[in-house]
Structure formats: C-alpha cells, structure tokens
Scaffold this motif. Structure first.
Motif, PDB file in Angstrom:
ATOM      1  N   LEU A 131       4.757  16.484  -4.835  1.00 17.65           N
ATOM      2  CA  LEU A 131       3.713  15.657  -5.414  1.00 17.65           C
ATOM      3  C   LEU A 131       3.955  15.511  -6.911  1.00 17.65           C
ATOM      4  CD1 LEU A 131       2.546  16.612  -2.662  1.00 17.65           C
ATOM      5  CD2 LEU A 131       0.289  16.615  -3.745  1.00 17.65           C
ATOM      6  N   GLY A 132       4.049  14.269  -7.380  1.00 17.24           N
ATOM      7  CA  GLY A 132       4.359  14.040  -8.779  1.00 17.24           C
ATOM      8  C   GLY A 132       3.333  14.626  -9.726  1.00 17.24           C
ATOM      9  N   ALA A 133       2.061  14.616  -9.321  1.00 14.49           N
ATOM     10  CA  ALA A 133       0.991  15.114 -10.182  1.00 14.49           C
ATOM     11  C   ALA A 133       0.754  16.609 -10.012  1.00 14.49           C
ATOM     12  CB  ALA A 133      -0.305  14.346  -9.899  1.00 14.49           C
ATOM     13  N   ARG A 134       1.455  17.242  -9.053  1.00 17.43           N
ATOM     14  CA  ARG A 134       1.266  18.677  -8.801  1.00 17.43           C
ATOM     15  C   ARG A 134       2.631  19.334  -8.601  1.00 17.43           C
ATOM     16  NH1 ARG A 134      -2.959  19.198  -3.990  1.00 17.43           N
ATOM     17  NH2 ARG A 134      -2.583  21.412  -4.427  1.00 17.43           N
ATOM     18  N   MET A 184       0.850  -1.183   0.000  1.00 12.13           N
ATOM     19  CA  MET A 184       0.000   0.000   0.000  1.00 12.13           C
ATOM     20  C   MET A 184       0.890   1.239   0.000  1.00 12.13           C
ATOM     21  SD  MET A 184      -3.068  -1.206   2.574  1.00 12.13           S
ATOM     22  CE  MET A 184      -4.243  -0.016   1.890  1.00 12.13           C
ATOM     23  N   VAL A 185       0.372   2.345  -0.508  1.00 11.74           N
ATOM     24  CA  VAL A 185       1.206   3.534  -0.679  1.00 11.74           C
ATOM     25  C   VAL A 185       0.475   4.790  -0.225  1.00 11.74           C
ATOM     26  CG1 VAL A 185       2.601   2.591  -2.562  1.00 11.74           C
ATOM     27  CG2 VAL A 185       0.433   3.738  -3.082  1.00 11.74           C
ATOM     28  N   ILE A 186       1.267   5.815   0.081  1.00 18.65           N
ATOM     29  CA  ILE A 186       0.721   7.127   0.423  1.00 18.65           C
ATOM     30  C   ILE A 186       0.359   7.854  -0.872  1.00 18.65           C
ATOM     31  CG2 ILE A 186       1.279   9.362   1.449  1.00 18.65           C
ATOM     32  CD1 ILE A 186       3.192   7.825   3.329  1.00 18.65           C
ATOM     33  N   THR A 187      -0.796   8.499  -0.893  1.00 20.09           N
ATOM     34  CA  THR A 187      -1.245   9.207  -2.087  1.00 20.09           C
ATOM     35  C   THR A 187      -1.128  10.718  -1.889  1.00 20.09           C
ATOM     36  OG1 THR A 187      -3.562   9.525  -1.454  1.00 20.09           O
ATOM     37  CG2 THR A 187      -2.947   7.365  -2.354  1.00 20.09           C
ATOM     38  N   ASP A 188      -1.321  11.456  -2.987  1.00 20.19           N
ATOM     39  CA  ASP A 188      -1.263  12.916  -2.881  1.00 20.19           C
ATOM     40  C   ASP A 188      -2.503  13.488  -2.199  1.00 20.19           C
ATOM     41  OD1 ASP A 188      -3.108  12.555  -4.894  1.00 20.19           O
ATOM     42  OD2 ASP A 188      -1.912  13.520  -6.457  1.00 20.19           O
ATOM     43  N   LYS A 189      -3.462  12.610  -1.848  1.00 24.89           N
ATOM     44  CA  LYS A 189      -4.604  13.018  -1.022  1.00 24.89           C
ATOM     45  C   LYS A 189      -4.289  12.835   0.462  1.00 24.89           C
ATOM     46  CE  LYS A 189      -7.140  13.649  -4.719  1.00 24.89           C
ATOM     47  NZ  LYS A 189      -7.460  15.019  -5.195  1.00 24.89           N
ATOM     48  N   LEU A 190      -3.044  12.424   0.748  1.00 23.48           N
ATOM     49  CA  LEU A 190      -2.560  12.196   2.109  1.00 23.48           C
ATOM     50  C   LEU A 190      -3.316  11.061   2.788  1.00 23.48           C
ATOM     51  CD1 LEU A 190      -1.923  15.852   3.319  1.00 23.48           C
ATOM     52  CD2 LEU A 190      -0.542  14.371   1.857  1.00 23.48           C
ATOM     53  N   THR A 191      -3.622  10.047   2.002  1.00 20.35           N
ATOM     54  CA  THR A 191      -4.239   8.829   2.502  1.00 20.35           C
ATOM     55  C   THR A 191      -3.334   7.654   2.147  1.00 20.35           C
ATOM     56  OG1 THR A 191      -5.500   8.530   0.455  1.00 20.35           O
ATOM     57  CG2 THR A 191      -6.573   9.750   2.248  1.00 20.35           C
ATOM     58  N   VAL A 192      -3.652   6.482   2.688  1.00 19.17           N
ATOM     59  CA  VAL A 192      -2.923   5.257   2.361  1.00 19.17           C
ATOM     60  C   VAL A 192      -3.864   4.362   1.574  1.00 19.17           C
ATOM     61  CG1 VAL A 192      -1.744   3.228   3.275  1.00 19.17           C
ATOM     62  CG2 VAL A 192      -1.485   5.442   4.414  1.00 19.17           C
ATOM     63  N   ALA A 193      -3.443   3.946   0.381  1.00 16.25           N
ATOM     64  CA  ALA A 193      -4.319   3.185  -0.504  1.00 16.25           C
ATOM     65  C   ALA A 193      -3.540   2.077  -1.200  1.00 16.25           C
ATOM     66  CB  ALA A 193      -4.955   4.112  -1.542  1.00 16.25           C
ATOM     67  N   ALA A 194      -4.286   1.094  -1.705  1.00 15.65           N
ATOM     68  CA  ALA A 194      -3.658  -0.015  -2.428  1.00 15.65           C
ATOM     69  C   ALA A 194      -3.437   0.328  -3.893  1.00 15.65           C
ATOM     70  CB  ALA A 194      -4.527  -1.267  -2.309  1.00 15.65           C
ATOM     71  N   LEU A 204       2.759   9.048  -6.744  1.00 20.18           N
ATOM     72  CA  LEU A 204       4.159   9.328  -7.067  1.00 20.18           C
ATOM     73  C   LEU A 204       4.618  10.616  -6.392  1.00 20.18           C
ATOM     74  CD1 LEU A 204       4.287   8.484 -10.884  1.00 20.18           C
ATOM     75  CD2 LEU A 204       5.238   7.138  -9.005  1.00 20.18           C
ATOM     76  N   PHE A 205       5.807  10.571  -5.815  1.00 26.01           N
ATOM     77  CA  PHE A 205       6.425  11.744  -5.210  1.00 26.01           C
ATOM     78  C   PHE A 205       7.825  11.910  -5.787  1.00 26.01           C
ATOM     79  CE2 PHE A 205       3.193  10.526  -2.211  1.00 26.01           C
ATOM     80  CZ  PHE A 205       2.722  11.721  -1.693  1.00 26.01           C
ATOM     81  N   ASN A 206       8.202  13.149  -6.009  1.00 28.31           N
ATOM     82  CA  ASN A 206       9.571  13.441  -6.409  1.00 28.31           C
ATOM     83  C   ASN A 206      10.379  13.727  -5.147  1.00 28.31           C
ATOM     84  OD1 ASN A 206       8.963  13.283  -9.204  1.00 28.31           O
ATOM     85  ND2 ASN A 206       8.133  15.363  -9.133  1.00 28.31           N
ATOM     86  N   VAL A 225      -0.039  16.396   8.616  1.00 29.06           N
ATOM     87  CA  VAL A 225       0.787  16.892   7.520  1.00 29.06           C
ATOM     88  C   VAL A 225      -0.136  17.464   6.449  1.00 29.06           C
ATOM     89  CG1 VAL A 225       2.390  16.181   5.698  1.00 29.06           C
ATOM     90  CG2 VAL A 225       2.626  15.261   8.012  1.00 29.06           C
ATOM     91  N   GLN A 226       0.329  18.491   5.756  1.00 28.27           N
ATOM     92  CA  GLN A 226      -0.481  19.168   4.752  1.00 28.27           C
ATOM     93  C   GLN A 226       0.253  19.202   3.416  1.00 28.27           C
ATOM     94  OE1 GLN A 226      -0.780  22.932   6.709  1.00 28.27           O
ATOM     95  NE2 GLN A 226      -2.004  22.141   8.409  1.00 28.27           N
ATOM     96  N   VAL A 227      -0.424  19.734   2.414  1.00 28.82           N
ATOM     97  CA  VAL A 227       0.195  19.998   1.118  1.00 28.82           C
ATOM     98  C   VAL A 227       0.338  21.505   0.970  1.00 28.82           C
ATOM     99  CG1 VAL A 227      -0.088  19.892  -1.385  1.00 28.82           C
ATOM    100  CG2 VAL A 227      -0.690  17.911   0.021  1.00 28.82           C
ATOM    101  N   GLY A 228       1.540  21.948   0.658  1.00 21.99           N
ATOM    102  CA  GLY A 228       1.792  23.368   0.441  1.00 21.99           C
ATOM    103  C   GLY A 228       2.412  23.582  -0.923  1.00 21.99           C
ATOM    104  N   CYS A 229       2.019  24.655  -1.585  1.00 16.88           N
ATOM    105  CA  CYS A 229       2.510  24.928  -2.938  1.00 16.88           C
ATOM    106  C   CYS A 229       3.334  26.208  -2.964  1.00 16.88           C
ATOM    107  CB  CYS A 229       1.344  25.036  -3.918  1.00 16.88           C
ATOM    108  SG  CYS A 229       0.347  23.512  -4.005  1.00 16.88           S
ATOM    109  N   GLY A 230       4.287  26.248  -3.859  1.00 18.72           N
ATOM    110  CA  GLY A 230       5.213  27.364  -3.936  1.00 18.72           C
ATOM    111  C   GLY A 230       4.548  28.695  -4.182  1.00 18.72           C
ATOM    112  N   SER A 231       3.357  28.677  -4.815  1.00 20.54           N
ATOM    113  CA  SER A 231       2.675  29.932  -5.124  1.00 20.54           C
ATOM    114  C   SER A 231       2.286  30.699  -3.872  1.00 20.54           C
ATOM    115  CB  SER A 231       1.421  29.656  -5.959  1.00 20.54           C
ATOM    116  OG  SER A 231       0.537  28.788  -5.260  1.00 20.54           O
ATOM    117  N   GLY A 232       2.133  29.968  -2.743  1.00 22.60           N
ATOM    118  CA  GLY A 232       1.772  30.649  -1.499  1.00 22.60           C
ATOM    119  C   GLY A 232       2.914  30.728  -0.519  1.00 22.60           C
ATOM    120  N   ALA A 233       4.118  30.458  -0.991  1.00 25.66           N
ATOM    121  CA  ALA A 233       5.258  30.359  -0.088  1.00 25.66           C
ATOM    122  C   ALA A 233       5.673  31.691   0.511  1.00 25.66           C
ATOM    123  CB  ALA A 233       6.444  29.739  -0.822  1.00 25.66           C
TER     124      ALA A 233
END
Length: 248
Positions: free
Chosen positions: A157-160, A122-132, A139-141, A180-188
């Motif tokens: 986040l690979g898709a973002r 199972m893996v962590i997703t960009d929705k910050l959940t764990v899924a199969a 995908l994460f870079n 944990v959250q997702v933060g984007c450079g546009s609001g940095a």
C-alpha cells in the motif's frame, strides 16, 4: 445510438459503432452518466488504446494444492477458483490493468494504480474497494514477491509502507470467495516461522491476463461505475447489457 420507440423506454438506448452493436460488461447496472441532453457521445464514451493490453495481468496463488486468482467481485477483492480460460465473468473479474505512476519505471518495481478490467477509469483503493477517485489511497508499490520466488510480485500500500495485500488465512487452506486482506510486516512473525507465512500470503504469481481488450473497446461513464464496451458478437458467457439508461 439506437432507441426504443415506446415512450416509457425513451431513455433506454443501445450503442452502435458502425455495424457493431456494443455490449457493456455488467451484472445489472445500466445507468449511464452522459453529461446531459446536449452532450455528445464522445463526452461519455472514449476508446481504449490497444496498447493498454500490455498492462493487463492476472495475479494467481496456490493454496491447499488448488490454484486461485485475485478477483474484483461486487466491488471487493476476493480469491476465486482459477477458470479454465477466457469468455467468462470469472476471467473478467480476474484481470487487472497495472497503470504505472511516474515515468520510466518497470512493472516489477513501480508505483501503480490497479484498474479492474470491467470498470475502466476506476481503481482499487487501500480500503480494498473499487472507486472512481484516484487519490493517494489508490497507489500500490508493485515489488518483487516477498517470498523470493521467481515471477511473483507483492502489492504494498503506497500510503502504508510495510503493509501489503495478503491472501486470507495466511495463504494456507482458504476457499474460493475468501476476502483479500491487508497485512503489515509488524505482525509477520506471529506464526513463529520468521514471517514465512506472511511473505507467502503477500506474494502472487504475475500470470498472463485471462482477458484482453478487443480492438474495438470503449470506456463508458456510468452513474455509479464505468463500463467496458465491446462488440456483442465477441462475448461468450459474460454478463452484459446492450441498453443503457441515459435518463438516470
């Protein structure tokens, strides 16, 4: 396999590997997904290669002079107090497996999937959940830490592109259990510091894993999640089950 003779417990079975009773790391779920009565044990239980230990990591960060670790707890990502050592659920939750995607890439600059230690497959997703499901959203870079400090990494986040996993409260003064959250450079730059707070919140120290696979370790498929199986005698204070419901 070993079962209880009482009819009402006929679907509950324990798993033996030679003389070793195997325990599954879990806090309550014990429903296995065997593939049916005719399925072989190897259809739902597979060995974990010892080489997988080289891909394990614990991600740490300091906040308010305290050490925290990125953890997967109840299917979500949180920052937790760093435990003193292994042998606890906290150590299990704080250990991740970085699975590089693509050939010949180094861990500090590659696309990878992040697999929680206790739920192999199972893996962590960009929705910050764990899924199969292993989609592009898993995908994460893994890049050098945005804070520029040696030994840190950031998870984009690979898709973002431009969006990263970040500690809560900008990495300043959060407490154990904060999500944990997702933060984007546009609001940095909203903190008025040129983005330094954002870069610090998105940077984690890549530390030695708090837990490693025992040489006798297996992955078992479950109805809602997967299980890591290890010899019972190797466990200390972790939560586990030695029985699995094969009739789920």
């Amino acid at each position: 396999m070993s079962s209880d003779d009482r009819p009402e417990y006929a679907s509950l079975q324990a798993v033996l590997f030679g003389p070793f009773l195997l325990a599954g790391l879990t806090t309550g779920d014990w429903d296995a997904k065997t593939g049916g009565a005719a399925a072989a044990v190897s259809d739902w239980i597979t060995p974990i290669p010892p080489s997988s230990n080289s891909q394990l990591v614990t991600l740490a960060q300091e906040s308010g002079a305290k050490a925290f670790i990125l953890s997967t707890v109840n299917g979500s990502l949180t920052m937790q107090d760093r435990p003193e050592g292994g042998g606890t659920d906290a150590a299990v939750h704080a250990t991740l497996r970085f699975i590089p995607q693509g050939s010949g890439a180094a861990m500090n600059s590659t696309s990878a999937m992040l697999e929680p230690f206790a739920t192999p497959g199972m893996v962590i997703t960009d929705k910050l959940t764990v899924a199969a499901e292993k989609s592009s959203g898993a995908l994460f870079n893994v890049v050098p830490g945005l804070d520029g400090a040696p030994g840190t990494v950031s998870l984009e986040l690979g898709a973002r592109p431009g969006c990263f996993l970040v500690a809560p409260a900008g990495g300043n003064g959060y407490s154990a259990g904060a999500k944990v959250q997702v933060g984007c450079g546009s609001g940095a730059r909203k903190h008025g510091d040129g983005g330094a707070v954002f870069r610090r919140a998105a940077s984690f120290v890549r530390a030695e894993p708090l837990r490693r696979y025992h040489p006798i370790s297996f992955s078992a498929r479950g109805l809602r999640r997967s299980f890591l199986l290890e010899p019972l005698f190797t466990l200390r204070d972790e939560f586990y089950t030695i029985f699995f419901n094969l009739g789920a």
